[in-house]
Each structure stands twice: as C-alpha cells, then as structure tokens.
Design an enzyme around this catalytic site. Structure first.
Site, PDB file in Angstrom:
ATOM      1  N   GLY A 353     -86.900-112.702  93.902  1.00 24.97           N
ATOM      2  CA  GLY A 353     -88.130-113.402  94.206  1.00 24.97           C
ATOM      3  C   GLY A 353     -87.921-114.413  95.306  1.00 24.97           C
ATOM      4  O   GLY A 353     -86.794-114.722  95.689  1.00 24.97           O
ATOM      5  N   PRO A 354     -89.005-114.962  95.842  1.00 25.39           N
ATOM      6  CA  PRO A 354     -88.902-115.938  96.937  1.00 25.39           C
ATOM      7  C   PRO A 354     -88.273-117.239  96.454  1.00 25.39           C
ATOM      8  O   PRO A 354     -88.147-117.473  95.249  1.00 25.39           O
ATOM      9  CB  PRO A 354     -90.358-116.127  97.367  1.00 25.39           C
ATOM     10  CG  PRO A 354     -91.171-115.710  96.194  1.00 25.39           C
ATOM     11  CD  PRO A 354     -90.400-114.643  95.481  1.00 25.39           C
ATOM     12  N   PRO A 355     -87.852-118.111  97.376  1.00 23.18           N
ATOM     13  CA  PRO A 355     -87.216-119.374  96.974  1.00 23.18           C
ATOM     14  C   PRO A 355     -88.174-120.268  96.204  1.00 23.18           C
ATOM     15  O   PRO A 355     -89.375-120.318  96.473  1.00 23.18           O
ATOM     16  CB  PRO A 355     -86.825-120.010  98.320  1.00 23.18           C
ATOM     17  CG  PRO A 355     -86.827-118.891  99.307  1.00 23.18           C
ATOM     18  CD  PRO A 355     -87.856-117.925  98.837  1.00 23.18           C
ATOM     19  N   GLY A 356     -87.607-120.980  95.231  1.00 23.11           N
ATOM     20  CA  GLY A 356     -88.370-122.000  94.530  1.00 23.11           C
ATOM     21  C   GLY A 356     -89.227-121.537  93.384  1.00 23.11           C
ATOM     22  O   GLY A 356     -90.007-122.327  92.845  1.00 23.11           O
ATOM     23  N   VAL A 357     -89.099-120.270  92.952  1.00 21.91           N
ATOM     24  CA  VAL A 357     -89.942-119.801  91.850  1.00 21.91           C
ATOM     25  C   VAL A 357     -89.247-119.942  90.500  1.00 21.91           C
ATOM     26  O   VAL A 357     -89.818-119.567  89.478  1.00 21.91           O
ATOM     27  CB  VAL A 357     -90.373-118.336  92.069  1.00 21.91           C
ATOM     28  CG1 VAL A 357     -91.235-118.209  93.300  1.00 21.91           C
ATOM     29  CG2 VAL A 357     -89.171-117.422  92.176  1.00 21.91           C
ATOM     30  N   GLY A 358     -88.003-120.461  90.466  1.00 24.42           N
ATOM     31  CA  GLY A 358     -87.356-120.742  89.185  1.00 24.42           C
ATOM     32  C   GLY A 358     -86.349-119.716  88.734  1.00 24.42           C
ATOM     33  O   GLY A 358     -86.098-119.600  87.536  1.00 24.42           O
ATOM     34  N   THR A 360     -82.994-119.573  89.274  1.00 22.70           N
ATOM     35  CA  THR A 360     -81.767-120.200  88.760  1.00 22.70           C
ATOM     36  C   THR A 360     -82.047-120.992  87.496  1.00 22.70           C
ATOM     37  O   THR A 360     -81.273-120.943  86.523  1.00 22.70           O
ATOM     38  CB  THR A 360     -81.159-121.109  89.839  1.00 22.70           C
ATOM     39  OG1 THR A 360     -80.923-120.343  91.025  1.00 22.70           O
ATOM     40  CG2 THR A 360     -79.851-121.710  89.359  1.00 22.70           C
ATOM     41  N   SER A 677     -98.513-102.431 107.342  1.00 21.99           N
ATOM     42  CA  SER A 677     -99.746-102.730 106.612  1.00 21.99           C
ATOM     43  C   SER A 677    -100.830-103.356 107.478  1.00 21.99           C
ATOM     44  O   SER A 677    -101.928-103.611 106.990  1.00 21.99           O
ATOM     45  CB  SER A 677     -99.446-103.655 105.430  1.00 21.99           C
ATOM     46  OG  SER A 677     -99.020-104.920 105.884  1.00 21.99           O
ATOM     47  N   LYS A 720    -100.482-111.447  99.140  1.00 18.94           N
ATOM     48  CA  LYS A 720    -101.496-111.345 100.186  1.00 18.94           C
ATOM     49  C   LYS A 720    -102.858-111.836  99.699  1.00 18.94           C
ATOM     50  O   LYS A 720    -103.584-112.534 100.422  1.00 18.94           O
ATOM     51  CB  LYS A 720    -101.596-109.901 100.672  1.00 18.94           C
ATOM     52  CG  LYS A 720    -100.342-109.416 101.406  1.00 18.94           C
ATOM     53  CD  LYS A 720    -100.482-107.954 101.827  1.00 18.94           C
ATOM     54  CE  LYS A 720     -99.238-107.479 102.578  1.00 18.94           C
ATOM     55  NZ  LYS A 720     -99.323-106.076 103.000  1.00 18.94           N
TER      56      LYS A 720
END
Length: 804
Positions: A353-358, A360, A677, A720
């Site tokens: 997932g993208p950074p900062g979504v929890g 770790t 896309s 999106k």
C-alpha cells in the site's frame, strides 16, 4: 642477420622449460628417448648437438613445429648415467644456429642448420655504457641473491663483447622463460645487452621486495615466538590457580542443558574441544568464544505463549487501527486456524500500500494481539546477501545475519518477524538479498535455515512473517509467490477525520503534555487541514500537522498563563499552520473546449489529471507533451486511430489528420506520466477540440481505449474516485468491466458521486460532450463501430497507472 653459406647436419635435443646460451657451460638431465638417441648420435660424431627450446613445457614429444627454430650449438663435455634411464650432461654453448630444414623426427630429431652470427657492433660510448651498467647490475644481483657467481663475473669483466656479456648474464639469472627466449632470438649484441639490462633491473626490484617481505616475516615470527612463550607462562600460572578449563567447562554445560538436535550439539561440542586446545588469549580462541556466545544466546527453546482469543484480538485491532478491514479479517482467520490446527506452519503476509496507511503499525498491533514478540527488520537499501545470511565466522568482524540477530533480541523462537520495505531491496556484486529470502519465506524450507555464521540449522517455521511494500512491481516474482499479498487502499477524507479524531490527536496531545480540555480541534477544522495542508494517501503528513498545532498551542499556553483553552477553527488555522498549501479545487465557470478531467493513480493516492488539446491549421503533425511514457503515447495513437475511423459520424473532416496540427498536453510536465487509462480522456479532448463541442466541467473519466472504440478496464478505481470527489466532480465515467470494483469503494464516495459505466467510446462522447448546434446526444451512424466485434475480454488484474 648474417648466416654462413655452409650448412651442416646435427642431431637436435629439445629442451623443456630452459634455454642454453653460447659462451656458457651448464648441465641438465635428458630422459626422453629421442633426446637420448640424439646424444648417442652426437657422441659417435664430433660430440656436437643443437639444443632447441620447446615453446610449451606440456609437450612430451614435440616436433619441429613446436620448437623454437633458433637454438644453441653445444659441445658435450661429459655424460653421467643416472638411475631411471636418464643421463646428466655437461655442455658448453658454442654459437647460435637456426634450423634450415627438418630432416627427420624418428628415432631422434635431426636438422640441417646454419650458424647465426652476431651483427657487427663497434664499441661506441653507448655500448660501453651498456657494458658498465651490466657489470653494476650483475654485481647488485650477486649481493641480493647471495649466490656465488664470482667466476661468471670475472668472465664478464674480461670480455669486451657485449653479446657474450649478455649471454653470460642471461644464463645464470632467473629470467622468465619467454624473456630468455627473446634474448636468444636477438642477433644484435647491443640490443640484446640493452634488453638484458632491463630484465636485470626488473629482477633486482623483485629481489628487493622479497628481501623486505622476508625481513617482515622474520620480525613477525620473532614476535609470535615471544607471544607463545608468554602464553605458555600464563597457562602454567592458570594451572596453578585451577582456572585452566573454566570457560570450556561452562560452555559444555550450557550446550548440554539446551538438549539440541544431535547435529547441532555435536558441532558446538566440537568447537568447545577446539577451544581447549587454543592458547588462552589467542586470536583463534577469541573467534571460537564469539561463535559459541552467539550460538548459545539464540532462543533455541524459548517461545512465547500465543493468545488465540478471537474476540479479544478483534477488540485490540479495532482499538489501535481504524479501517484496514482486510488485514484484520486475515489475522482473525489465522487465529481461528491456529485454534483448530496448532501445528500449522507460520503464515507469510505481504501488506502492499501507499506510504502512511499503517502497514508497519498494524504489524505491531498484530504481534500485540497474538501475544508474540516483534522482531522488526528494515530492508530498505540492503544490497549485501550477508545482511540476511550472515558472514563466515572466519572473517574479521563476522556476525550473524539480521534474521538471527532479530531473534536473539526478541528472545523468542516464535516472534512476529516484520520485513519492512521489502520492495526497496537491491543487489550488487555482493549478492542478491532477495534470493536469500527465498528460503526464509518458504514454509517448506525455513524449518532448517542455515546462517553462514552459525552453520547450524535453526527452525524458523514457528515464526510468523509479515512484509510491507509500497508496490509489488519491484518484488521478484519467486519471492512474491511465497507470500499472501493484501493490498491496502488509500484513506478517504472521512476515514482520515476519524483516524485523526480517535488516534492521532489524542496521541499528539499526550506527547506534548496537553489535556483534552486545553485544546479543541473540531471535525470541520480537521477536514480543512486534510484538504488544504495535506495531499496524501495515508495520514503521516496529517499527524505532522497535528503535532505542529500541539507544539504551538503548548507554546501559547506557557507564554500566556491566563489562556485556559485553545480552539482551532478555520479563522485562526493559518496562525498555527501558516498559509494554506493547497487551495480548494474549483471547477471552471463555463464548460471548456478541448479540456477534459481525467483520473490517475499514483503511489500516494489518486490525482486529477487534466488533458488539454489544441488544433491549428497545419500539415497533420501530432505533438505530445507532458513527460509521457511509451504506454501513454501509444494510448494517444489509439485514440487518434479511432477518431479517424469515426470522422464522418463525428462531424469531422475526413482529411483532418493531413490539414490540422494536433497538440495534446498533460499539465505538470516535470512529473513523469504513464499508463493506458487516460485513453478515453484523450479521445474526448481530441473530439472536443476538432468539433468545437464543449466538455461538461463536472464530469471526470477513466478507461483504456482500443482502436475500435472499446473501453477497457483499469486499476486503482478507489483512489481515482476519491480524487474526483476531492476536486468537486459530480459524475465519473468508468469502464463497464469495473462495475464490480464499486463494492470496494467507500460508501461516502459512492453516495456523493454518480457513476456512469461505459463500454464504448461513443457512450463516453454522448455523455461528456455538448455539441454547439443541437446540444443533442451523438448520433451513431453506420461505421466501424457497427461492425461485428468480439465480446469484451475481462483481463487479469492490470498494472495501475503510474504517475510519481
């Protein structure tokens, strides 16, 4: 090169690995049958023989093609028979000679030869200087080599022939075989002596280095003897004190108390025996002690008791994290399976997932709810395979790999091992760490993991492995196949509000010493912080902004003691966070021409991607700008091909591609963009610019287009659609095959947006364009679109657009 006119016939002896020069007496052994036959023939005649060096020492039976054709005519002075059908010869070189004709090779070598004379050389000052240099260098060689060569030195001093001086020096000094061969083949005495002086200089350099190395070795040997004597004295003292085998006995007791497998126990006890034989304080003893200490510190039999209460685990996960339902559900499933099958192998999950979504932090919560220790291993930037498997213990400063080191720190053989940032692994000349992880993350192999330092099997199957990554594109396929991938999506704004209110803000208040009654941040202010100060998929930047507010609020409370409560609102938000970094997105006041709202996926969430198109009179050029990747450029080409096939139905001149120049631009040119896309977006912008039709400003679209006008599915729909909602879009057109993905979209987004599924480009144009004449939907006359088409193919999961 001058040669005698007379020719003569002589037997030939091949010399292996040696060269004989004229004017020099030497001895050698001959053992090959042909050589002995040639010597016998020479003894029956005038005792002369031609000595030819063979080019390769590996040839046992060389012919003339494998011999150097220039050699030395020698006089046999003495023959001594030695055991083993060999003979030792004493010969004196007479002159150089070359082979003119090879007469026979059986039963011995015989050739017709011609004498090779040295070229005439006058004793000029240069030649005199070469001779004096040769005298000096030969004398230095005698001193450094400590060889008794006084007779050869006297002969050189007595000679005034530079060729003879060179031959004498070349014979007795240990030049390389190739160098001696070049000296033998050189007929010019001055050039030969010059080359001989060069080789003597090189030999003197080597002898000087050898002498220096011998002096250092002798000095080290004397020191080692002194250290050995002192250690023996220390050993005797320790024997008197009764301390001789204290360390080894303790090691042996600790090893036996562990009750290890037979292989491991035998290996460790063997190291203890080696330790007893080493002098106390020796470097080898230190290496063995370090090895035993590391091996005995490992948690061979130490494990933590798992908590398998599903309800309690669910409560802990919900308490620590908002959302992340996929991960929570998978962990609870794992607990259920552990209750029914306790001996099941550890699970291997990969959170992408993208950074900062929890990613770790959820691993820490999982370890907490399972009652396991957490062993975190950061893999970002790791290039060395030894970081995973460890170094061989024989190397200086060797240590075990990160896996065993993490288990030692956790003091448990069943921890939750977190491999953080596994997609950032690298590889270079030191190996590939991802290849070393193949064994670690394979449940069928990791029950006997061998670290290079430990060299013993260690069971990792009791561990639970969780890996994190921002993308799975850079993870090697064999490694990815061993893991169960769970994709974490970006947070919606409402989810961020709940996370900030229930988790981030209380955490920052406590960290900055603030009470709940001292600072108030309402939901409306949190929404403004999210929209105007952060643009991210996670909440890391949001937490930093909340920390900034708490710091400045703490400063204000300390400076103004009369202040009891601080309330953060939209009016005073800039006082604490500064000028707004992102202004609210506003739609155009009028429907534009040639400007369409597209949607893009990035590694930090979704983004609005505008596509601009301009058409001018020209010669049919198509220009693409905006830092586009190859896939996106091909997507524009596909849209152009579709428009040309539908030009009549769209009201476009059929020769527009010859008379018009088309420029397609994607703003933010410094940001690389790629992916298919944007196909329908480009198609709509082109048709709008070519026809003058306006594009609805409240509509956004995404989808890949084919040259026949089909709209194909895309990835990253959740991100999106959140970007569309954030920018004030009301209607989003999506591919028909992506309707099933709407179930994963947040309910807030689904209620706020109107989704229009489309399967053809005609439907996209009907919905998005407002034609100037009638404002009516686009007609669908007969054309390529009416041709029979294959049923739309639902592809496998497509690689999402990348714009980073």
């Amino acid at each position: 090169m001058e040669e005698r006119i007379e020719y003569e016939q002589l037997p030939v002896v091949a010399l292996r690995g040696m060269v004989t020069f004229p004017h020099v007496t030497m001895h050698f052994e001959a053992g090959r049958e042909k050589s002995l036959r040639a010597i016998e023939k020479a003894m029956k005649n005038d005792q002369r023989v031609l000595l030819l060096p063979q080019r390769s020492v590996l040839d046992d039976d060389p012919d003339f093609e494998k011999l150097n054709l220039i050699g030395t005519v020698a006089q046999i002075k003495q023959i001594v028979r030695v055991p083993g059908e060999a003979a030792r010869l004493l010969v004196t070189g007479i002159c150089r000679a070359r082979v003119v004709t090879a007469l026979k090779t059986e039963p011995y070598l015989c050739a017709r030869i011609a004498t090779v004379r040295d070229t005439e050389t006058n004793v000029t000052p240069r030649v005199e200087a070469l001779m004096r240099t040769a005298y000096r260098l030969f004398e230095e060689y005698m001193d450094l080599s400590q060889r008794s060569l006084h007779e050869e030195m006297l002969r050189m001093l007595a000679s005034k022939d530079p060729g003879e001086i060179s031959d004498i020096a070349s014979q007795v000094i240990g030049f390389r075989f190739e160098d001696k061969l070049s000296l033998l083949n050189q007929p010019n005495p001055a050039k030969r002596l010059f080359r001989c002086n060069q080789l003597m200089n090189h030999e003197l350099d080597i002898l000087s280095i050898e002498e220096e190395m011998q002096d250092k070795a002798q000095e080290s040997m004397n020191k080692d003897q002194r250290d050995y004597f002192l250690r023996e004295q220390m050993k005797a003292i320790r024997q008197e004190l009764g301390e001789e085998e204290e360390d080894s006995d303790q090691y042996e007791d600790r090893i036996k108390a562990l009750h290890l497998a037979a292989e491991s126990e035998e290996k460790l006890l063997k190291e203890v025996k080696r330790l007893r034989k080493q002098p106390y304080g020796s470097s080898e003893a230190t290496v063995i002690r370090n090895y035993l200490d590391v091996a005995l510190e490992l948690p061979w039999n130490e494990s933590t008791k798992e908590r398998l209460n599903i309800e309690q685990a669910r409560k802990l996960l919900d308490q620590d994290h908002f959302g992340l339902e996929k991960v929570k559900k998978r962990i609870l499933e794992f607990l259920a399976v552990r209750q029914l099958a306790p001996e099941n192998h550890g699970q291997i999950l990969c959170l992408v997932g993208p950074p900062g979504v929890g990613k770790t932090s959820i691993a820490s919560s999982v370890a907490k709810c399972l009652g396991r220790k957490l062993a975190r291993i950061s893999l970002g930037g790791v290039h060395d395979e030894a970081e995973i498997r460890g170094h061989r213990k024989t190397y200086i400063g060797a240590m075990p790999g990160r896996i065993l080191s993490a288990l030692t720190q956790a003091k448990s053989n069943n921890p939750l091992v977190l491999f953080d940032e596994i997609d950032k692994l690298g590889s270079d000349y030191r190996g590939d760490p991802s290849a070393a992880l193949l064994e670690v993350l394979d449940p069928e192999q990791n029950n006997a993991f061998r670290d290079n330092f430990l060299e013993l099997p260690f069971d990792l199957s009791r561990c639970m492995f969780i890996t994190t990554a921002n993308t799975d594109d850079t993870i090697p396929r064999p490694l990815l196949d061993r893991m169960e991938v769970i994709y974490l999506d970006s947070y919606t704004d409402e989810e961020k509000v709940m996370i900030a209110k229930n988790h981030l803000l209380p955490k920052q208040r406590e960290r900055h010493g603030l009470k709940k009654t001292q600072i108030r941040v309402p939901d409306s202010t949190l929404r403004e912080i999210i929209s105007c100060y952060t643009r991210e998929s996670g909440v890391r930047r949001l937490e930093q902004e909340l920390a900034t507010i708490c710091r400045r609020a703490a400063m204000e409370l300390v400076e103004h003691s009369e202040t009891v409560r601080i309330s953060i609102s939209s009016a005073n938000l800039e006082k604490y966070l500064g000028v707004r970094k992102f202004l609210p997105d506003r739609l155009p006041e009028e429907d534009p021409v040639g400007l369409v709202n597209g949607l893009a996926w990035t590694s930090v969430g979704g983004e609005m991607l505008e596509v601009e198109c301009n058409v001018v009179e020209g010669s049919g050029k198509l220009e693409l700008t905006g830092n586009l990747g190859k896939v996106m450029q091909e997507s524009v080409q596909a849209a152009m091909s579709y428009i040309r096939s539908r030009a009549t139905a769209l009201g476009i001149a059929e020769d527009f591609y010859k008379t018009k120049d088309v420029h397609v631009h994607f703003p933010e040119g410094a940001v690389p963009k790629d992916g298919p896309s944007a196909g329908v977006t480009v198609c709509t912008a082109l048709v709008s610019a070519l026809t003058g039709a306006r594009v609805r400003r409240d509509i956004a679209m995404t989808g890949e287009i084919s040259i026949r006008g089909r709209v194909l599915p895309i990835g990253g729909l959740k991100e999106k659609t959140m970007a569309a909602l954030r920018h004030g879009i009301k209607t989003v057109m999506i591919p028909q095959d992506n309707v099933k993905d709407l179930e994963e979209i947040d309910q807030t987004v689904r209620k706020a947006l109107n989704f229009v599924p489309v399967s053809t480009a005609d439907t996209v144009l009907e919905t998005a364009l407002i034609f100037p004449q009638t404002d009516a939907p686009l007609a669908t006359p007969a054309g390529p679109e009416s041709l029979p088409m294959a049923a739309p193919i639902v592809p496998k999961k497509r690689k999402p657009d990348i714009r980073q």
